[in-house]
Scaffold this motif. Structure first.
Motif, mmCIF file in Angstrom:
data_model
loop_
_atom_site.group_PDB
_atom_site.id
_atom_site.type_symbol
_atom_site.label_atom_id
_atom_site.label_comp_id
_atom_site.label_asym_id
_atom_site.label_seq_id
_atom_site.Cartn_x
_atom_site.Cartn_y
_atom_site.Cartn_z
ATOM 1 N N LYS A 178 0.824 -1.216 0.000
ATOM 2 C CA LYS A 178 0.000 0.000 0.000
ATOM 3 C C LYS A 178 0.858 1.265 0.000
ATOM 4 C CE LYS A 178 -3.947 -2.281 0.643
ATOM 5 N NZ LYS A 178 -5.046 -2.321 -0.356
ATOM 6 N N THR A 179 1.884 1.288 -0.835
ATOM 7 C CA THR A 179 2.784 2.434 -0.903
ATOM 8 C C THR A 179 2.992 2.833 -2.355
ATOM 9 O OG1 THR A 179 4.991 3.249 -0.345
ATOM 10 C CG2 THR A 179 4.819 0.951 -0.950
ATOM 11 N N SER A 180 3.347 4.098 -2.549
ATOM 12 C CA SER A 180 3.640 4.592 -3.892
ATOM 13 C C SER A 180 5.127 4.557 -4.205
ATOM 14 C CB SER A 180 3.122 6.027 -4.050
ATOM 15 O OG SER A 180 3.729 6.882 -3.089
ATOM 16 N N ARG A 181 5.948 4.084 -3.259
ATOM 17 C CA ARG A 181 7.388 3.998 -3.461
ATOM 18 C C ARG A 181 7.718 2.772 -4.296
ATOM 19 N NH1 ARG A 181 10.666 6.437 0.288
ATOM 20 N NH2 ARG A 181 12.341 5.671 -1.076
ATOM 21 N N HIS A 182 8.145 3.004 -5.545
ATOM 22 C CA HIS A 182 8.404 1.885 -6.448
ATOM 23 C C HIS A 182 9.628 1.071 -6.042
ATOM 24 C CE1 HIS A 182 5.416 3.815 -8.940
ATOM 25 N NE2 HIS A 182 5.458 2.801 -9.771
ATOM 26 N N ALA A 183 10.548 1.683 -5.336
ATOM 27 C CA ALA A 183 11.729 0.935 -4.897
ATOM 28 C C ALA A 183 11.327 -0.249 -4.032
ATOM 29 C CB ALA A 183 12.676 1.858 -4.136
ATOM 30 N N TYR A 184 10.371 -0.031 -3.122
ATOM 31 C CA TYR A 184 9.895 -1.110 -2.262
ATOM 32 C C TYR A 184 8.978 -2.061 -3.018
ATOM 33 C CZ TYR A 184 11.627 1.676 1.669
ATOM 34 O OH TYR A 184 12.424 2.383 2.543
ATOM 35 N N SER A 185 8.058 -1.498 -3.792
ATOM 36 C CA SER A 185 7.048 -2.327 -4.461
ATOM 37 C C SER A 185 7.676 -3.258 -5.492
ATOM 38 C CB SER A 185 6.000 -1.432 -5.131
ATOM 39 O OG SER A 185 5.344 -0.625 -4.185
ATOM 40 N N ILE A 186 8.616 -2.744 -6.288
ATOM 41 C CA ILE A 186 9.264 -3.585 -7.291
ATOM 42 C C ILE A 186 10.092 -4.668 -6.625
ATOM 43 C CG2 ILE A 186 11.008 -3.597 -9.120
ATOM 44 C CD1 ILE A 186 10.001 -0.889 -10.005
ATOM 45 N N ALA A 187 10.822 -4.307 -5.568
ATOM 46 C CA ALA A 187 11.630 -5.308 -4.858
ATOM 47 C C ALA A 187 10.748 -6.410 -4.281
ATOM 48 C CB ALA A 187 12.435 -4.639 -3.752
ATOM 49 N N LEU A 188 9.606 -6.035 -3.688
ATOM 50 C CA LEU A 188 8.717 -7.047 -3.119
ATOM 51 C C LEU A 188 8.102 -7.925 -4.200
ATOM 52 C CD1 LEU A 188 7.347 -8.254 -0.666
ATOM 53 C CD2 LEU A 188 5.520 -6.551 -0.908
ATOM 54 N N SER A 189 7.709 -7.330 -5.319
ATOM 55 C CA SER A 189 7.130 -8.133 -6.397
ATOM 56 C C SER A 189 8.143 -9.132 -6.946
ATOM 57 C CB SER A 189 6.617 -7.220 -7.517
ATOM 58 O OG SER A 189 7.673 -6.510 -8.134
ATOM 59 N N MET A 190 9.417 -8.736 -7.025
ATOM 60 C CA MET A 190 10.456 -9.663 -7.474
ATOM 61 C C MET A 190 10.643 -10.806 -6.474
ATOM 62 S SD MET A 190 13.090 -6.752 -8.882
ATOM 63 C CE MET A 190 14.431 -7.822 -9.334
ATOM 64 N N LEU A 191 10.600 -10.493 -5.182
ATOM 65 C CA LEU A 191 10.731 -11.525 -4.160
ATOM 66 C C LEU A 191 9.542 -12.480 -4.187
ATOM 67 C CD1 LEU A 191 12.090 -9.439 -1.138
ATOM 68 C CD2 LEU A 191 13.294 -11.256 -2.372
ATOM 69 N N ILE A 192 8.336 -11.934 -4.328
ATOM 70 C CA ILE A 192 7.135 -12.785 -4.401
ATOM 71 C C ILE A 192 7.207 -13.691 -5.623
ATOM 72 C CG2 ILE A 192 4.630 -12.781 -4.680
ATOM 73 C CD1 ILE A 192 4.556 -10.181 -3.109
ATOM 74 N N SER A 193 7.690 -13.155 -6.735
ATOM 75 C CA SER A 193 7.824 -13.957 -7.949
ATOM 76 C C SER A 193 8.785 -15.116 -7.740
ATOM 77 C CB SER A 193 8.307 -13.065 -9.095
ATOM 78 O OG SER A 193 8.445 -13.797 -10.291
ATOM 79 N N VAL A 194 9.922 -14.840 -7.108
ATOM 80 C CA VAL A 194 10.904 -15.902 -6.835
ATOM 81 C C VAL A 194 10.314 -16.938 -5.892
ATOM 82 C CG1 VAL A 194 13.133 -16.399 -5.774
ATOM 83 C CG2 VAL A 194 12.885 -14.428 -7.295
ATOM 84 N N VAL A 195 9.631 -16.489 -4.835
ATOM 85 C CA VAL A 195 9.016 -17.421 -3.885
ATOM 86 C C VAL A 195 7.977 -18.295 -4.583
ATOM 87 C CG1 VAL A 195 7.509 -17.577 -1.866
ATOM 88 C CG2 VAL A 195 9.447 -16.006 -1.852
ATOM 89 N N ALA A 196 7.138 -17.681 -5.423
ATOM 90 C CA ALA A 196 6.098 -18.442 -6.112
ATOM 91 C C ALA A 196 6.702 -19.505 -7.033
ATOM 92 C CB ALA A 196 5.203 -17.493 -6.907
ATOM 93 N N LEU A 197 7.734 -19.134 -7.777
ATOM 94 C CA LEU A 197 8.339 -20.084 -8.710
ATOM 95 C C LEU A 197 9.095 -21.196 -7.980
ATOM 96 C CD1 LEU A 197 9.666 -17.704 -11.512
ATOM 97 C CD2 LEU A 197 7.679 -19.216 -11.602
ATOM 98 N N VAL A 198 9.884 -20.825 -6.962
ATOM 99 C CA VAL A 198 10.659 -21.837 -6.240
ATOM 100 C C VAL A 198 9.731 -22.770 -5.466
ATOM 101 C CG1 VAL A 198 12.409 -22.240 -4.470
ATOM 102 C CG2 VAL A 198 12.676 -20.355 -6.070
ATOM 103 N N ALA A 199 8.770 -22.195 -4.737
ATOM 104 C CA ALA A 199 7.844 -23.020 -3.967
ATOM 105 C C ALA A 199 7.006 -23.896 -4.893
ATOM 106 C CB ALA A 199 6.945 -22.131 -3.115
#
Length: 315
Positions: free
Chosen positions: A258-279
Motif C-alpha cells: 500500500k505504498t507509492s514507493r516503487h523501490a519497495y514495491s518492485i523489490a517485493l514483487s520480485m521476491l514474491i515472484s521468486v518465492v512463487a516459482l521456487v515453492a
C-alpha cells in the motif's frame, strides 16, 4: 507493517524455499550430479522471476493500469509462432542440428526487433499513441496465435509434441551457457535503465504532473518500453512463456505494501515472484511428482485472480 519488515520476511521465505529445493532429498551419491542441476534451475528461476516482475510492474506504472502485462503487445504469441515456424520449416530432426545458441539468439533478436518496430512506428510524443501501441499489440498477438494454430494443424503429430513442449515454461532443462548469456544481457539492460528508475514515482501521477515536475516523460517512457521488451524477450526465450505470473505478483505486492514507493514495491514483487516459482517447482517435483507443468498452475491461479480484479474493478 513497515515495508522494510515485509521485504525482510519475504527474503527469509525465499531463502528457506531455495535451501529446501537445493538440499532436500540429496544423498552423498547424488551430490555431485544433482546439486549443480538444481543450482542452475534456481538461478534460472531467480533470473526469470525477477525479470518478469520488474517488467510487469514498470509496464503497469507507465500505462496506469493494474491488469495489463507486457504480454499484451504479443511477445508470448510471437515466441510460440517462432518455435512453430522452426519446427514447421526444419522438422524435429533438422532443428536438432541447429545450435542451441542460434535458436536462442534468433528468438531473442526477433522478439526485441518486433517490439522496437512497434515503438518506432507507433510511439510518438502524443499520449494517445501509448494506448494505440497496446491496441496494435493485441491485434498482432491475435494474428501470431492464429498463424501458430494454422501451422500446428499442418505439421506431423509427433513434431507437434515438440512444439507443445515449448509452449510451457520449463526451468529444469535450462542450459548453463544460455543462462549466463541471459544474465549478461539483463545486467547490461539494468545498468542502462537504472538512472531512469527515480522517475517512476512521479510518472505514476500522470503525464501532465510528471512533465510539470521536470521529468523527461517521453524519453523515459521510450527507455522503459525498450527495457521491458528486452526483459520479457530474454526471460521468454530462456524458459518459455509464463503469462499471468507478472500480473499475480505485482498486484499481491501492491496489496501488501500500500505504498507509492516503487523501490519497495518492485523489490517485493520480485521476491514474491521468486518465492512463487521456487515453492511451486518444489511442490510439483517433490509432492505431486510432476503432475502438471508449473506454468499451467500459475496461469490457472493468475487467470482466476485476473477475473477477480476485473469483477472488483467493475464494482
Amino acid at each position: 507493517m513497515r515495508p522494510k519488515t515485509i521485504l525482510i520476511i519475504f527474503v527469509a521465505i525465499a531463502l528457506a524455499f531455495i535451501g529446501a529445493y537445493l538440499f532436500v532429498g540429496l544423498t552423498p551419491t547424488l551430490w555431485d550430479y544433482a546439486l549443480p542441476r538444481r543450482a542452475t534451475s534456481i538461478l534460472a528461476i531467480i533470473t526469470v522471476g525477477a525479470a518478469i516482475a520488474f517488467s510487469t510492474f514498470v509496464f503497469q506504472t507507465i500505462t496506469h493500469n493494474r491488469i495489463l502485462t507486457p504480454s499484451i503487445i504479443g511477445l508470448d504469441s510471437l515466441y510460440i509462432l517462432i518455435q512453430t515456424i522452426l519446427i514447421f520449416a526444419f522438422g524435429t530432426a533438422g532443428l536438432a542440428l541447429v545450435s542451441t545458441y542460434v535458436q536462442f539468439g534468433m528468438t531473442l533478436v526477433l522478439m526485441v526487433l518486433f517490439s522496437l518496430l512497434l515503438y518506432v512506428l507507433l510511439f510518438r510524443r502524443e499520449q494517445k499513441n501509448l494506448y494505440f501501441l497496446l491496441l496494435v499489440g493485441i491485434v498482432c498477438g491475435t494474428l501470431f496465435s492464429s498463424l501458430s494454430t494454422f501451422m500446428q494443424v499442418l505439421i506431423d503429430p509427433n513434431e507437434f509434441l515438440t512444439v507443445q513442449s515449448r509452449m510451457f515454461a520449463s526451468f529444469n532443462n535450462v542450459q548453463v551457457d544460455l543462462l549466463w548469456i541471459a544474465l549478461v544481457i539483463l545486467a547490461a539492460t539494468t545498468v542502462y535503465i537504472y538512472p531512469q528508475l527515480k522517475y517512476l514515482d512521479v510518472i505514476a501521477l500522470g503525464r501532465d504532473q510528471a512533465i510539470n515536475l521536470g521529468v523527461p516523460y517521453d524519453q523515459a517512457i521510450r527507455k522503459f518500453l525498450i527495457v521491458i521488451a528486452i526483459f520479457v524477450s530474454v526471460s521468454t526465450a530462456l524458459v518459455g512463456p509464463v503469462l499471468f505470473l507478472g500480473l499475480l505478483v505485482t498486484n499481491v505486492a501492491r496489496e501488501l505494501l500500500k505504498t507509492s514507493r516503487h523501490a519497495y514495491s518492485i523489490a517485493l514483487s520480485m521476491l514474491i515472484s521468486v518465492v512463487a516459482l521456487v515453492a511451486g517447482t518444489f511442490m510439483l517435483e517433490r509432492v505431486l511428482s510432476y503432475a502438471a507443468p508449473l506454468s499451467v498452475v500459475i496461469n490457472f491461479v493468475g487467470g482466476t485472480y485476473f477475473i477477480y480484479l476485473l469483477l472488483k474493478g467493475a464494482k
